[in-house]
Design an enzyme around this catalytic site. Structure first.
Site, PDB file in Angstrom:
ATOM      1  N   HIS A 127      20.851 -37.083  -4.422  1.00 44.76           N
ATOM      2  CA  HIS A 127      20.256 -37.444  -3.336  1.00 44.76           C
ATOM      3  C   HIS A 127      18.710 -37.311  -3.504  1.00 44.76           C
ATOM      4  CE1 HIS A 127      23.815 -38.043  -1.007  1.00 44.76           C
ATOM      5  NE2 HIS A 127      24.511 -36.897  -1.471  1.00 44.76           N
TER       6      HIS A 127
ATOM      7  N   ASN B 158      -2.286   1.934   5.622  1.00 43.51           N
ATOM      8  CA  ASN B 158      -1.126   1.076   5.289  1.00 43.51           C
ATOM      9  C   ASN B 158      -0.987   0.191   6.634  1.00 43.51           C
ATOM     10  OD1 ASN B 158      -0.635   2.227   3.004  1.00 43.51           O
ATOM     11  ND2 ASN B 158       1.500   2.866   3.384  1.00 43.51           N
ATOM     12  N   GLY B 159      -1.012  -1.142   6.481  1.00 42.85           N
ATOM     13  CA  GLY B 159      -0.718  -2.238   7.529  1.00 42.85           C
ATOM     14  C   GLY B 159      -1.712  -2.792   8.122  1.00 42.85           C
TER      15      GLY B 159
ATOM     16  N   ARG C 110       5.501  -0.159  -5.492  1.00 42.59           N
ATOM     17  CA  ARG C 110       5.392  -1.094  -4.482  1.00 42.59           C
ATOM     18  C   ARG C 110       4.267  -2.118  -4.535  1.00 42.59           C
ATOM     19  NH1 ARG C 110       6.567   1.679   0.602  1.00 42.59           N
ATOM     20  NH2 ARG C 110       4.541   0.825   1.314  1.00 42.59           N
TER      21      ARG C 110
ATOM     22  N   LYS D 292      15.221 -14.915  -9.029  1.00 37.28           N
ATOM     23  CA  LYS D 292      15.046 -13.821 -10.138  1.00 37.28           C
ATOM     24  C   LYS D 292      14.139 -14.358 -11.285  1.00 37.28           C
ATOM     25  CE  LYS D 292      15.909 -11.010  -8.486  1.00 37.28           C
ATOM     26  NZ  LYS D 292      16.059 -10.870  -7.281  1.00 37.28           N
TER      27      LYS D 292
ATOM     28  N   TRP E 277      -2.965  -2.796  -1.415  1.00 36.07           N
ATOM     29  CA  TRP E 277      -2.588  -4.086  -1.752  1.00 36.07           C
ATOM     30  C   TRP E 277      -3.383  -5.069  -0.670  1.00 36.07           C
ATOM     31  CZ3 TRP E 277       0.815  -8.057   0.477  1.00 36.07           C
ATOM     32  CH2 TRP E 277       1.380  -9.021  -0.178  1.00 36.07           C
TER      33      TRP E 277
ATOM     34  N   GLU F 261      19.396 -17.348  -5.961  1.00 36.20           N
ATOM     35  CA  GLU F 261      19.171 -15.948  -6.269  1.00 36.20           C
ATOM     36  C   GLU F 261      19.074 -15.850  -7.761  1.00 36.20           C
ATOM     37  OE1 GLU F 261      17.966 -13.408  -5.044  1.00 36.20           O
ATOM     38  OE2 GLU F 261      18.379 -11.908  -6.407  1.00 36.20           O
TER      39      GLU F 261
ATOM     40  N   GLU G 169      10.451 -15.152 -10.205  1.00 36.09           N
ATOM     41  CA  GLU G 169       9.662 -14.142  -9.717  1.00 36.09           C
ATOM     42  C   GLU G 169       9.231 -13.355 -10.913  1.00 36.09           C
ATOM     43  OE1 GLU G 169      11.158 -10.949  -7.150  1.00 36.09           O
ATOM     44  OE2 GLU G 169      13.109 -11.527  -7.957  1.00 36.09           O
TER      45      GLU G 169
ATOM     46  N   LYS H  98       7.193  -4.726  -3.616  1.00 33.52           N
ATOM     47  CA  LYS H  98       8.290  -4.223  -3.515  1.00 33.52           C
ATOM     48  C   LYS H  98       8.792  -4.348  -2.061  1.00 33.52           C
ATOM     49  CE  LYS H  98      12.321  -2.797  -4.497  1.00 33.52           C
ATOM     50  NZ  LYS H  98      13.251  -3.993  -5.240  1.00 33.52           N
TER      51      LYS H  98
ATOM     52  N   CYS I 141       0.878  -1.196   0.083  1.00 35.77           N
ATOM     53  CA  CYS I 141      -0.045   0.045  -0.205  1.00 35.77           C
ATOM     54  C   CYS I 141       0.913   1.358   0.083  1.00 35.77           C
ATOM     55  CB  CYS I 141      -0.865  -0.078   1.256  1.00 35.77           C
ATOM     56  SG  CYS I 141      -1.876  -1.560   1.283  1.00 35.77           S
TER      57      CYS I 141
END
Ligand code: M6R
Length: 609
Positions: free
Chosen positions: A505, A100-101, A27, A486, A74, A482, A489, A604, A2
């Site tokens: 294994h 927000n939150g 965001r 990348k 969001w 990583e 996502e 984000k 948000c």
């Protein structure tokens, strides 16, 4: 996640707020809305989807007004919808709130409002509870009503509030979610993030937890929980507004990939004196304090966690202190052994990731010393740490983290070397060797970025794959994680990373004709082992893209394609090795037509659990 923007002044609040919200699009959000004063009332307009949907909705309507609040949502409580979008209003429509939150006790508050005030709720959100609470407490004094409502609210949040009967002010509150005040000429702002305001103001107040703000056209007051005014130094934002734009690149992600040599240079060189000794600004850890540390935890989420994995290699190798790396959402609930001899290192680009913040608080409450590696200056993680070490990556807009990761790695090396020098666990020669390798990185990275076109060609031949494995050994394992993150996502390809030695294994059962395997073989001492792993997967039909140092050409006989990184010491390969993987992910996602800077379902800054 948000975003909040509020404006009061001589300008047109609607246009200024919508522009500010657009600068927070990075965001992540699913709906947007705005509330403005109009002829003694509040007009609220909100729409699911992009901000452009909201703009289409209000096109032709006269919403010109000197004061208003806006929001990008969001979803947390209640699905994305017009009704659940913010702002939310009190029953009589004379109070509007953006938030927000999360309000943790919203179910209890809802029940209280229903039973005691016969409130009917229109939305499924926790935010509407705030608007209704303020509404029932309001008797002509917005500030008083907000204080009374906040007294009943539990959770982590930032709110912005306006009242139809007080068109001269905006009231805002911060509790564990970012909030800033922008100071303009004949105008003032509230916002959740600096980029929202960069076009208009450079001077800001960073609001602390449990503070309430009242802004009018010509004043900005910060009040504490006792309603007493507190003084705050003005924070001057030095970022160039252009730094938050794409500068000719198709996507922020690509721009940010190319900004890595500069980010690395800034992060490193600002910390070295003329003798290449490390000056850790913001870190006051002394030799005596370090000698008492017998355990280090590096705790973070996502990409920042992957930086922590490389940090473990560096700290254990140079400083000889045992390090455990944990994802924040696990650390906070597993009752880890932490005491005053523990050093807790939080790694976070945004400095607002709720799980990281909660893990930090958990460790702090048990007596650990808190050191954070953060990109956003003045963020919550930074403020709550004993020592802060900033990455100098600049604002990272793309959801997929790139330059934040490589600058986090530089910080990890600097912290490790600093500790090693304090502890006397590194020889002068070896320190100089590693430092020279680090200093050579910006130039080597520039060289590597010239291979972008070659990597794009590889992407063209591979972008239709639906399953990809990343394998590596040593510090290449963290980089494999990583690279895999990348790719998945931004391209939505099912991708998976594993330590190459673990393949046999279990996972090797999944390798079949045409499976794409990206094999990282950048470590000299593990190179032959990796060549064997490549043979293993090739024997089962895999198509292999190898990643190796320029001089290590034997890999050409094993892999189908090879991407070379410039020669360097094993100690620093992660910083170079990740870059071709970022570029490969970028072009694969582009060829698949994905929304690269704003991948689906992602935000984000993850400020909810
Ligand atoms: O802001 P933070 O570094 O604390 O964020 C942690 C993760 O959410 C983040 O690294 C995420 O994994 C990346 N955006 C992925 O590219």
């Amino acid at each position: 996640m948000c975003g909040i923007v509020g404006y009061i002044g001589d300008g047109n609040a609607k246009d200024i707020i919508i522009d500010g919200l657009k600068r927070l699009e990075y965001r992540g959000y699913d709906s947007a809305g705005i509330a403005v004063h109009k002829d003694g009332n509040l007009v609220v307009r909100k729409h699911i989807g992009r901000i452009s949907n909201l703009e289409d909705m209000i096109q032709g309507e006269n919403l010109d007004s000197p004061v208003g609040i806006g929001h990008t949502r969001w979803a947390t409580h209640g699905a994305p919808s017009d009704i659940n979008a913010h702002p939310h209003s009190s029953r009589d429509g004379r109070i509007a709130v953006v938030h927000n939150g999360i309000i943790e006790n919203y179910v209890k508050l809802k029940q209280w409002l229903r039973e005691n005030h016969n409130i009917e709720f229109k939305s499924e959100t926790d935010t509407e509870v705030i608007a209704q609470l303020i509404g029932v407490f309001y008797d002509g004094d917005l500030l008083d009503a907000v204080y009374k409502a906040v007294d009943m609210m539990e959770g982590a949040y930032a709110i912005g509030v306006i009242a139809a009967d007080e068109p001269d002010k905006i009231v805002a509150v911060r509790r564990d979610a970012p909030l800033i005040v922008g100071l303009g000429n004949n105008c003032n702002f509230i916002a959740s993030d600096i980029p929202a305001l960069l076009k208009h103001v450079r001077k800001i107040y960073l609001i602390e937890n449990n503070e309430t703000v009242v802004i009018t056209k010509n004043s900005a007051k910060i009040l504490n929980e006792e309603r007493k005014e507190v003084k705050r130094d003005v924070f001057n934002v030095t970022w160039d507004a252009d730094a938050a734009e794409k500068e000719g690149y198709d996507h922020f992600m690509l721009k940010e990939i190319h900004e890595q040599p500069k980010g690395i240079y800034e992060t490193l060189m600002r910390r070295l004196d003329e003798n290449d000794s490390i000056k850790l600004d913001g870190i006051t850890l002394t030799k005596e304090e370090l000698d008492k540390i017998n355990k280090i935890y590096i705790v973070a989420c996502g990409t920042a966690y992957h930086a922590g994995l490389v940090g473990k290699y560096a700290i254990e190798k140079f400083a000889k202190i045992p390090v455990e790396v944990d994802v924040a959402s696990e650390f906070r609930y597993r009752d880890p052994f932490v005491d005053e001899n523990t050093l807790f290192i939080a790694v976070s680009q945004s400095g607002e990731t709720l799980d990281t913040l909660a893990a930090l608080r958990e460790a702090k409450s048990k007596g650990a010393r808190i050191l954070s590696v953060v990109n956003v200056v003045g963020s919550s993680v930074a403020r709550e740490s004993d020592d802060v070490f900033y990455t100098w990556a600049g604002p990272e807009i793309a959801v997929a983290s790139t330059k934040a990761y490589t600058t986090q790695l530089i910080c990890m090396y600097l912290i490790a070397l600093y500790m090693a020098v304090l502890k006397g666990s590194i020889t002068e020669d070896y320190y100089k060797f590693v430092m020279d390798e680090l200093k050579a990185l910006p130039e080597k990275l520039e060289e590597l970025l010239k291979k972008e076109k070659d990597i794009e060609e590889i992407a063209k031949s591979q972008y239709k794959r639906e399953c990809v494995f990343f394998i590596g050994r040593g510090s290449d394992v963290g980089v494999s994680y990583e690279g895999s993150l990348k790719l998945k996502e931004i391209s939505y390809i099912n991708s998976f990373a594993i330590a190459a030695g673990e393949l046999k294994h279990g996972t090797i059962a999944l390798i079949e004709q045409g499976t794409l395997v990206i094999a990282l073989a950048t470590q000299d001492k593990l190179y032959d082992k990796m060549l064997s792993n490549i043979q293993e997967v090739k024997a089962r039909g895999a198509y292999v893209i190898g990643l190796a140092k320029e001089s290590n050409k034997e890999i050409e006989a094993q892999a189908n394609d090879v991407i070379y990184i410039p020669d360097c010491a094993d100690e620093v390969t992660p910083i170079l090795a990740v870059v071709p993987l970022q570029i490969l992910a970028y072009y694969i996602a582009k060829l698949r037509g994905c929304d690269i800077d704003k991948p689906k379902n992602l935000a984000k800054s993850v400020t909810v659990e």
